[in-house]
Design a protein around this motif. Structure first.
Motif, PDB file in Angstrom:
ATOM      1  N   TYR A 114       0.841  -1.198   0.000  1.00  8.13           N
ATOM      2  CA  TYR A 114       0.000   0.000   0.000  1.00  8.13           C
ATOM      3  C   TYR A 114       0.878   1.250   0.000  1.00  8.13           C
ATOM      4  O   TYR A 114       2.105   1.172   0.111  1.00  8.13           O
ATOM      5  CB  TYR A 114      -0.931   0.012   1.218  1.00  8.13           C
ATOM      6  CG  TYR A 114      -0.215   0.092   2.553  1.00  8.13           C
ATOM      7  CD1 TYR A 114      -0.038   1.316   3.178  1.00  8.13           C
ATOM      8  CD2 TYR A 114       0.286  -1.048   3.173  1.00  8.13           C
ATOM      9  CE1 TYR A 114       0.623   1.406   4.393  1.00  8.13           C
ATOM     10  CE2 TYR A 114       0.940  -0.970   4.386  1.00  8.13           C
ATOM     11  CZ  TYR A 114       1.109   0.260   4.987  1.00  8.13           C
ATOM     12  OH  TYR A 114       1.768   0.347   6.186  1.00  8.13           O
TER      13      TYR A 114
ATOM     14  N   LEU B 292      -3.842   4.100   0.709  1.00  9.39           N
ATOM     15  CA  LEU B 292      -4.392   3.597  -0.533  1.00  9.39           C
ATOM     16  C   LEU B 292      -3.667   2.320  -0.921  1.00  9.39           C
ATOM     17  O   LEU B 292      -2.457   2.230  -0.806  1.00  9.39           O
ATOM     18  CB  LEU B 292      -4.330   4.647  -1.636  1.00  9.39           C
ATOM     19  CG  LEU B 292      -3.144   4.715  -2.566  1.00  9.39           C
ATOM     20  CD1 LEU B 292      -3.577   4.125  -3.904  1.00  9.39           C
ATOM     21  CD2 LEU B 292      -2.731   6.148  -2.806  1.00  9.39           C
ATOM     22  N   HIS B 293      -4.441   1.333  -1.317  1.00 10.95           N
ATOM     23  CA  HIS B 293      -3.868   0.082  -1.800  1.00 10.95           C
ATOM     24  C   HIS B 293      -3.633   0.228  -3.294  1.00 10.95           C
ATOM     25  O   HIS B 293      -4.368   0.929  -3.989  1.00 10.95           O
ATOM     26  CB  HIS B 293      -4.799  -1.086  -1.482  1.00 10.95           C
ATOM     27  CG  HIS B 293      -4.955  -1.295  -0.002  1.00 10.95           C
ATOM     28  ND1 HIS B 293      -4.056  -2.013   0.740  1.00 10.95           N
ATOM     29  CD2 HIS B 293      -5.867  -0.840   0.874  1.00 10.95           C
ATOM     30  CE1 HIS B 293      -4.419  -2.006   2.006  1.00 10.95           C
ATOM     31  NE2 HIS B 293      -5.524  -1.289   2.115  1.00 10.95           N
ATOM     32  N   TYR B 294      -2.605  -0.435  -3.790  1.00  7.33           N
ATOM     33  CA  TYR B 294      -2.216  -0.259  -5.186  1.00  7.33           C
ATOM     34  C   TYR B 294      -3.325  -0.635  -6.168  1.00  7.33           C
ATOM     35  O   TYR B 294      -3.411  -0.055  -7.247  1.00  7.33           O
ATOM     36  CB  TYR B 294      -0.945  -1.058  -5.482  1.00  7.33           C
ATOM     37  CG  TYR B 294       0.252  -0.551  -4.707  1.00  7.33           C
ATOM     38  CD1 TYR B 294       0.593   0.792  -4.719  1.00  7.33           C
ATOM     39  CD2 TYR B 294       1.033  -1.416  -3.959  1.00  7.33           C
ATOM     40  CE1 TYR B 294       1.669   1.271  -4.000  1.00  7.33           C
ATOM     41  CE2 TYR B 294       2.130  -0.951  -3.244  1.00  7.33           C
ATOM     42  CZ  TYR B 294       2.436   0.395  -3.271  1.00  7.33           C
ATOM     43  OH  TYR B 294       3.514   0.869  -2.564  1.00  7.33           O
ATOM     44  N   HIS B 295      -4.201  -1.548  -5.792  1.00  8.97           N
ATOM     45  CA  HIS B 295      -5.295  -1.928  -6.697  1.00  8.97           C
ATOM     46  C   HIS B 295      -6.361  -0.850  -6.812  1.00  8.97           C
ATOM     47  O   HIS B 295      -7.228  -0.922  -7.684  1.00  8.97           O
ATOM     48  CB  HIS B 295      -5.917  -3.264  -6.267  1.00  8.97           C
ATOM     49  CG  HIS B 295      -6.572  -3.216  -4.919  1.00  8.97           C
ATOM     50  ND1 HIS B 295      -7.843  -2.730  -4.742  1.00  8.97           N
ATOM     51  CD2 HIS B 295      -6.132  -3.581  -3.690  1.00  8.97           C
ATOM     52  CE1 HIS B 295      -8.159  -2.794  -3.456  1.00  8.97           C
ATOM     53  NE2 HIS B 295      -7.133  -3.314  -2.792  1.00  8.97           N
ATOM     54  N   GLU B 296      -6.319   0.179  -5.974  1.00 10.96           N
ATOM     55  CA  GLU B 296      -7.275   1.286  -6.047  1.00 10.96           C
ATOM     56  C   GLU B 296      -6.937   2.283  -7.147  1.00 10.96           C
ATOM     57  O   GLU B 296      -7.731   3.167  -7.450  1.00 10.96           O
ATOM     58  CB  GLU B 296      -7.322   2.039  -4.714  1.00 10.96           C
ATOM     59  CG  GLU B 296      -7.886   1.259  -3.565  1.00 10.96           C
ATOM     60  CD  GLU B 296      -7.866   2.059  -2.274  1.00 10.96           C
ATOM     61  OE1 GLU B 296      -8.120   3.290  -2.325  1.00 10.96           O
ATOM     62  OE2 GLU B 296      -7.588   1.470  -1.227  1.00 10.96           O
TER      63      GLU B 296
ATOM     64  N   LEU C 166      -7.450   7.589  -8.718  1.00  5.96           N
ATOM     65  CA  LEU C 166      -7.958   6.463  -7.953  1.00  5.96           C
ATOM     66  C   LEU C 166      -9.365   6.109  -8.415  1.00  5.96           C
ATOM     67  O   LEU C 166     -10.036   6.905  -9.074  1.00  5.96           O
ATOM     68  CB  LEU C 166      -7.957   6.806  -6.463  1.00  5.96           C
ATOM     69  CG  LEU C 166      -6.623   7.293  -5.890  1.00  5.96           C
ATOM     70  CD1 LEU C 166      -6.763   7.590  -4.419  1.00  5.96           C
ATOM     71  CD2 LEU C 166      -5.530   6.280  -6.130  1.00  5.96           C
ATOM     72  N   LYS C 167      -9.816   4.923  -8.049  1.00  2.19           N
ATOM     73  CA  LYS C 167     -11.167   4.498  -8.405  1.00  2.19           C
ATOM     74  C   LYS C 167     -12.222   5.389  -7.768  1.00  2.19           C
ATOM     75  O   LYS C 167     -13.323   5.514  -8.271  1.00  2.19           O
ATOM     76  CB  LYS C 167     -11.383   3.041  -8.005  1.00  2.19           C
ATOM     77  CG  LYS C 167     -10.579   2.088  -8.862  1.00  2.19           C
ATOM     78  CD  LYS C 167     -10.764   0.654  -8.443  1.00  2.19           C
ATOM     79  CE  LYS C 167      -9.898  -0.246  -9.311  1.00  2.19           C
ATOM     80  NZ  LYS C 167      -9.918  -1.631  -8.864  1.00  2.19           N
ATOM     81  N   SER C 168     -11.876   6.054  -6.674  1.00  2.14           N
ATOM     82  CA  SER C 168     -12.790   6.995  -6.020  1.00  2.14           C
ATOM     83  C   SER C 168     -12.801   8.355  -6.717  1.00  2.14           C
ATOM     84  O   SER C 168     -13.397   9.291  -6.218  1.00  2.14           O
ATOM     85  CB  SER C 168     -12.391   7.167  -4.555  1.00  2.14           C
ATOM     86  OG  SER C 168     -11.114   7.783  -4.477  1.00  2.14           O
TER      87      SER C 168
ATOM     88  N   LYS D 199      -3.998   9.447   4.221  1.00  2.19           N
ATOM     89  CA  LYS D 199      -4.933   8.504   3.606  1.00  2.19           C
ATOM     90  C   LYS D 199      -4.124   7.315   3.108  1.00  2.19           C
ATOM     91  O   LYS D 199      -3.113   7.463   2.450  1.00  2.19           O
ATOM     92  CB  LYS D 199      -5.666   9.161   2.440  1.00  2.19           C
ATOM     93  CG  LYS D 199      -6.638   8.224   1.736  1.00  2.19           C
ATOM     94  CD  LYS D 199      -7.385   8.944   0.640  1.00  2.19           C
ATOM     95  CE  LYS D 199      -8.324   8.126  -0.181  1.00  2.19           C
ATOM     96  NZ  LYS D 199      -8.742   6.862   0.218  1.00  2.19           N
TER      97      LYS D 199
ATOM     98  N   ALA E 197      -6.852   3.590 -10.620  1.00  4.53           N
ATOM     99  CA  ALA E 197      -7.565   3.321 -11.873  1.00  4.53           C
ATOM    100  C   ALA E 197      -6.712   3.710 -13.080  1.00  4.53           C
ATOM    101  O   ALA E 197      -6.681   3.002 -14.081  1.00  4.53           O
ATOM    102  CB  ALA E 197      -8.884   4.075 -11.905  1.00  4.53           C
TER     103      ALA E 197
END
Length: 166
Positions: free
Chosen positions: A106, A118-122, A137-139, A116, A124
């Motif tokens: 992360y 964040l995990h690497y898969h987040e 990010l996906k968010s 904050k 995008a």
């Protein structure tokens, strides 16, 4: 195994030019060709109007294509940069320290006194500009990291490999 020590720790202040580079990556497209789609459509409308002829309905297509092309140029090269600069100065984005610590699974983002995780898969989208790297990010949150914050080729490779999905 514990991740108590980060593999890369960055702290930086963004300059106006770096912010504009990251903003361009986030808004105008991640790939160079996508930046030119709308102006190419405007030119195609112009060419279609010329093909139809200036004495008939073609003159309306020429006028419409020229209007949209001028509007695109004004928005992209005058209005958006001017508004971005005003917001950058007004909210003093360049005066707040930001940071990023990379761990094995992360990353931690530091901005405005908060943290904050964040995990690497987040991530995008990952894009590289002239002056910056952009993480979307996906968010829909965007993180802009200046290239100057990375000291050598090893750090650039470590950063790129952490976020770049092949």
């Amino acid at each position: 195994m514990s991740d108590s020590k980060s593999s890369l720790s960055l702290r930086y202040y963004l300059t106006l030019e770096e912010s504009q580079d990251g903003f361009a990556l986030a808004t105008f497209g991640k790939k160079q060709i996508t930046r030119f789609i709308t102006p190419l459509v405007c030119v195609a409308i112009l060419v279609w109007g010329l093909y139809l002829g200036l004495d008939g309905v073609g003159r309306y297509y020429v006028a419409l294509g020229a209007f949209f092309l001028v509007l695109q140029l004004l928005m992209r090269y005058w209005f958006l940069p001017m508004m971005f600069k005003r917001q950058f100065v007004k909210y003093q984005f360049g005066k707040s320290e930001q940071g990023l610590d990379l761990y094995q699974d992360y990353a931690e983002i530091f901005a405005n006194g908060g943290t904050k995780t964040l995990h690497y898969h987040e991530v995008a989208n990952f894009a590289e500009g002239k002056l910056t790297y952009m993480l979307e990010l996906k968010s829909r949150m965007v993180v802009i990291v200046p290239k100057r914050a990375l000291r050598d080729a090893h750090e650039h490779a470590l950063f790129s490999n952490s976020f770049n999905k092949k």
